[in-house]
Design a protein around this motif. Structure first.
Motif, PDB file in Angstrom:
ATOM      1  N   TYR A 127       9.380  36.897  41.331  1.00 49.36           N
ATOM      2  CA  TYR A 127       9.130  37.732  42.515  1.00 49.36           C
ATOM      3  C   TYR A 127       7.696  37.589  43.010  1.00 49.36           C
ATOM      4  CZ  TYR A 127      13.454  40.215  41.268  1.00 49.36           C
ATOM      5  OH  TYR A 127      14.740  40.541  40.965  1.00 49.36           O
ATOM      6  N   GLY A 128       6.750  37.603  42.064  1.00 54.83           N
ATOM      7  CA  GLY A 128       5.348  37.486  42.445  1.00 54.83           C
ATOM      8  C   GLY A 128       5.037  36.148  43.083  1.00 54.83           C
ATOM      9  N   ALA A 129       5.631  35.088  42.527  1.00 58.29           N
ATOM     10  CA  ALA A 129       5.392  33.741  43.058  1.00 58.29           C
ATOM     11  C   ALA A 129       5.925  33.619  44.483  1.00 58.29           C
ATOM     12  CB  ALA A 129       6.041  32.706  42.138  1.00 58.29           C
ATOM     13  N   GLU A 130       7.100  34.195  44.715  1.00 55.55           N
ATOM     14  CA  GLU A 130       7.645  34.160  46.082  1.00 55.55           C
ATOM     15  C   GLU A 130       6.796  35.005  47.025  1.00 55.55           C
ATOM     16  OE1 GLU A 130      12.390  33.247  45.558  1.00 55.55           O
ATOM     17  OE2 GLU A 130      11.780  35.342  45.763  1.00 55.55           O
ATOM     18  N   ARG A 131       6.293  36.151  46.527  1.00 55.63           N
ATOM     19  CA  ARG A 131       5.487  37.037  47.370  1.00 55.63           C
ATOM     20  C   ARG A 131       4.219  36.346  47.867  1.00 55.63           C
ATOM     21  NH1 ARG A 131       5.223  42.694  48.082  1.00 55.63           N
ATOM     22  NH2 ARG A 131       7.495  42.466  47.918  1.00 55.63           N
ATOM     23  N   ILE A 132       3.591  35.537  47.026  1.00 55.47           N
ATOM     24  CA  ILE A 132       2.354  34.863  47.471  1.00 55.47           C
ATOM     25  C   ILE A 132       2.656  33.580  48.251  1.00 55.47           C
ATOM     26  CG2 ILE A 132       0.996  35.821  45.565  1.00 55.47           C
ATOM     27  CD1 ILE A 132       1.028  33.027  44.247  1.00 55.47           C
ATOM     28  N   GLY A 133       3.936  33.239  48.366  1.00 53.39           N
ATOM     29  CA  GLY A 133       4.301  32.054  49.154  1.00 53.39           C
ATOM     30  C   GLY A 133       4.230  30.751  48.396  1.00 53.39           C
ATOM     31  N   ALA A 134       4.184  30.821  47.060  1.00 52.42           N
ATOM     32  CA  ALA A 134       4.152  29.605  46.258  1.00 52.42           C
ATOM     33  C   ALA A 134       5.531  28.942  46.243  1.00 52.42           C
ATOM     34  CB  ALA A 134       3.721  29.935  44.826  1.00 52.42           C
ATOM     35  N   SER A 135       5.567  27.668  45.838  1.00 52.90           N
ATOM     36  CA  SER A 135       6.842  26.983  45.632  1.00 52.90           C
ATOM     37  C   SER A 135       7.291  27.274  44.196  1.00 52.90           C
ATOM     38  CB  SER A 135       6.680  25.477  45.840  1.00 52.90           C
ATOM     39  OG  SER A 135       6.251  25.210  47.158  1.00 52.90           O
TER      40      SER A 135
END
Length: 434
Positions: free
Chosen positions: A147-155
């Motif tokens: 969830y955190g990775a998607e929130r910051i826009g990472a792949s």
């Protein structure tokens, strides 16, 4: 990006206390009216919601223990109707009864927010390729980082745990820049890379976020040297929310606690007295924004200290030092919670072994190993070797099924395990936590 949410991460101490007070008051009202367990506990202490006017009244509130979650299994501690719970996770239990955690949509949004801060602390951003080698499932690890990775826009590369050679190949082929897993698994990845003839220079790895088990400065140094990355410690527990409760920044001077969501305390585990900042004791958290399972003064049994000095990174949140041990008999082995009572339950089921056993935990080639020595009865010892070996295999299978991890099981001679007239020492932990 230096901060994900500077408003809360760099807030003054007075402003933070005001935010915490307002949220605590609201949470106590909600819990009192929606969770019979807390209402009963507060009434026994002569407390009503109106008695809690701010964070200065936190110590008046009752503590919560893991056993309370088991006693109200599965949903008795939830503060919202089940129609509002959109996700259910669980952590391991001593004899199969798990501690169950429910999340509303807003809780999942909170989780994404605090993990976005965690990953930003570890220098990840929307240019990062984050490979998540934590397990996905009832365990909270994989989903929280996801969830955190998607929130910051990472792949996001949601590979989950296991299949180590494939993990390494994916890291190389997909250009992974951030690896998220347990520290012991990070070292296993490094060993596998060496076996495959892949040099760290062939990878794009820059940083790693590691948690779910205790690890030392020596292990950090080895991870950084062998993978060519900067290693960051993250802390969390399912009952509170999962990963993201606290995280290291690049200054490595403690883990920043997301205080606008979780109020930390340190208590004396025997007297339950709240200890001043800087003193070592048991870490306690109160959830002040959670909707599904907002726990008050949850005793983690983790030993740590708190530090409210400003950090050189600019964040003003209280930091916790690395956990140095536990106040109960729980072991964390390869990210899994293991209790001696789980082994006892298996022995009682078999009824063929003596009630004497010893669990030996060690770290061999940077991986945690568990050996369980079980004493035979005199009758068993007289049996033929084949029967003893068959029993050993059966016990190993059953113990591994209950614990959820691999273990070496060894049947030993009668009276070979030391007796004491006090509390039996069931566990020898040879791992060093410096």
């Amino acid at each position: 990006m230096k901060y994900w949410n500077p408003t809360f991460e760099c807030m003054s101490r007075d402003e933070m206390r005001n935010v915490q007070s307002e949220r605590l008051v609201d949470t106590v009202k909600r819990i009192y009216h929606n969770v019979p367990f807390y209402r009963d506990k507060m009434q026994k202490k002569g407390l009503e919601p109106g008695d809690i006017k701010g964070i200065e009244d936190l110590s008046k509130l009752p503590f919560t223990n893991k056993q309370d979650l088991r006693d109200t299994y599965p949903y008795g501690m939830f503060a919202v109707p089940m129609r509002e719970v959109v996700r259910i996770h669980a952590s391991s239990g001593t004899t199969g009864r798990k501690t169950v955690v429910g999340y509303t949509r807003r809780d999942l949004d909170t989780w994404a927010e605090i993990m976005a801060r965690t990953l930003t602390c570890a220098q990840a951003d929307n240019h990062s390729f984050i490979q998540i080698a934590f397990g996905y499932g009832l365990f909270t690890g994989g989903f929280g980082v996801h969830y955190g990775a998607e929130r910051i826009g990472a792949s996001v590369i949601p590979i989950s745990g296991g299949n180590t050679k494939r993990q390494v190949q994916i890291m190389k082929d997909f250009g992974t820049t951030v690896i998220a897993c347990t520290p012991s698994y990070a070292l296993y990845l490094a060993e596998t890379m060496e076996e495959m003839g892949i040099d760290k220079s062939e990878l794009q790895l820059k940083t790693g976020v590691f948690g779910a088990e205790p690890w030392t400065a020596k292990v950090r140094n080895e991870i950084e040297a062998r993978l060519g990355i900067e290693a960051f410690d993250i802390y969390g527990l399912s009952e509170v929310i999962g990963p993201g409760v606290a995280a290291e920044c690049s200054h490595k001077s403690g883990l920043h606690i997301q205080e606008d969501h979780f109020i930390p305390e340190i208590i004396n585990p025997q007297t339950e007295e709240v200890l001043p900042m800087g003193e070592k004791g048991e870490l306690v958290f109160s959830c002040i924004t959670k909707e599904g399972l907002p726990l008050l003064r949850y005793r983690t049994h983790d030993i740590s200290t708190l530090n409210d000095d400003p950090c050189a990174c600019g964040r003003t949140t209280v930091r916790m030092n690395k956990v140095t041990g536990r106040t109960d008999d729980m072991l964390i082995i390869r990210g899994v919670n293991v209790f001696p009572s789980q082994v006892e339950s298996v022995l009682l089921e078999f009824g063929e072994a003596a009630p004497h056993y010893k669990m030996i935990v060690d770290r061999v080639d940077n991986l945690d190993r568990l050996e369980i020595r079980i004493e035979m009865t005199q009758a068993m010892f007289s049996d033929e070797v084949k029967r003893i070996e068959d029993l050993e295999r059966k016990m190993k299978k059953e113990i591994e099924s209950v614990l959820g991890i691999n273990a070496k099981v060894k049947l030993v001679e009668p009276k070979s395990i030391e007796r004491t007239d006090g509390k039996a020492q069931r566990v020898i932990d040879k791992r060093t936590l410096e």
